[in-house]
Design a protein around this motif. Structure first.
Motif, short mmCIF file in Angstrom:
data_model
loop_
_atom_site.label_atom_id
_atom_site.label_comp_id
_atom_site.label_asym_id
_atom_site.label_seq_id
_atom_site.Cartn_x
_atom_site.Cartn_y
_atom_site.Cartn_z
N ALA A 202 0.81 -1.22 0.00
CA ALA A 202 0.00 0.00 0.00
C ALA A 202 0.85 1.27 0.00
N ALA A 203 1.91 1.28 0.82
CA ALA A 203 2.70 2.51 0.99
C ALA A 203 3.89 2.60 0.06
N TYR A 204 4.43 1.44 -0.35
CA TYR A 204 5.64 1.43 -1.18
C TYR A 204 5.45 0.45 -2.34
N PRO A 205 4.54 0.75 -3.25
CA PRO A 205 4.29 -0.19 -4.35
C PRO A 205 5.50 -0.41 -5.25
N GLU A 206 6.49 0.49 -5.16
CA GLU A 206 7.69 0.33 -5.97
C GLU A 206 8.56 -0.85 -5.50
N VAL A 207 8.37 -1.28 -4.26
CA VAL A 207 9.20 -2.35 -3.70
C VAL A 207 8.72 -3.71 -4.23
#
Length: 281
Positions: A202-207
């Motif tokens: 949710a907070a870091y979709p790039e990970v």
């Protein structure tokens, strides 16, 4: 964070904490009145109030007698941040003023002492598991230039490194996390892992996130591997569930060839022996 924790972070003594707490309840008052209300010896209360005034948390109103009034809570916290910033700037200035002479004195000593160190001895150094290892992990995130790779059971320590993860994501670092498959975890760790993965997505979709379908023989974080073996750093530990954390140590290496090998292992598991979370929902 509790009121006591905040006051401790401000570096206040017990009397200063008591005086400021009482002042925030009383408002403007005199030293004798505060001493009686707070249970501070009258012989000490003036020194306590002067110290709080010097820090910028209390203002002194001249008169006979003098009155003391606390600044608003928000201003107290702002002043505490400014005090710490000024202390830090003064510390940096002092260090820089001594840098040249310090390096001239101790640089040659260090070089002479290290002449006999073998390559094997240079491969690793160790830190205790817990805050020391978490501090080194945060540093690796902050210093990464291109990529960070994480192998972990459930990323149960994520909260302690999240600000460093956010910094890496903001800087465009390619970050991937390989976790143990939830089917291999006990219910408590499975739930903890699910919460962390949900938050990451949710907070870091790039990970990038995947679950290893096989056991992971080591856990840790590596950054900036190079097949030229000239860059990279890693912190790792072997899995020892029966050994408590306070008895464990994590190894840190800056050996480029070793980090490249760790990264190759990560890439193979990621490509051939892992599942994406979405496939398990």
């Amino acid at each position: 964070m509790s009121e006591t924790d905040v006051f401790e972070r401000l570096g206040l003594t017990e009397y200063e904490r008591t005086a400021l707490t009482e002042l925030l309840s009383l408002g403007r008052t005199t030293a004798p009145t505060l001493a009686e209300a707070a249970g501070i010896p009258k012989a000490r209360v003036y020194g306590v109030l002067d110290s709080l005034a010097d820090e910028g948390y209390v203002k002194v109103i001249p008169g006979r007698p003098k009155h003391y009034q606390p600044h608003p809570p928000e201003e107290i916290l702002d002043r505490a941040e400014e005090n710490r910033r000024q202390d830090y700037e003064a510390f940096v200035g002092d260090i820089e003023a001594e840098r040249e002479s310090f390096l001239a004195e101790f640089g040659p000593r260090f070089e002479r002492a290290g002449e006999d160190i073998t390559a094997a001895e240079e491969l690793f150094y160790v830190v205790d598991v817990g805050e020391p290892s978490e501090r080194e992990t945060r540093r690796i995130y902050h210093e990464a230039d291109e990529r960070v790779r994480v192998l972990t059971k459930a990323f149960e320590y994520f909260e302690t490194v999240e600000p460093a993860v956010a910094d890496a994501v903001d800087r465009g670092i390619d970050l991937r996390a390989l976790l143990l498959h939830p089917d291999t975890l006990d219910p408590e760790n499975r739930e903890r892992q699910r919460d962390v993965v949900d938050h990451l997505r949710a907070a870091y979709p790039e990970v990038g996130i995947r679950y290893s379908t096989n056991a992971l023989p080591w856990r840790g974080t590596l950054a900036d591997p190079s097949m030229a073996y000239d860059t990279g750093e890693a912190i790792l530990l072997v899995q020892e569930d029966d050994v408590p954390n306070y008895m464990r140590q994590a190894a840190i290496t800056e050996n480029g060839a070793f980090v490249a090998g760790l990264n190759r292992y990560f890439d193979l598991v990621w490509e051939y022996e892992s599942d994406a979370p979405a496939a398990l929902d």
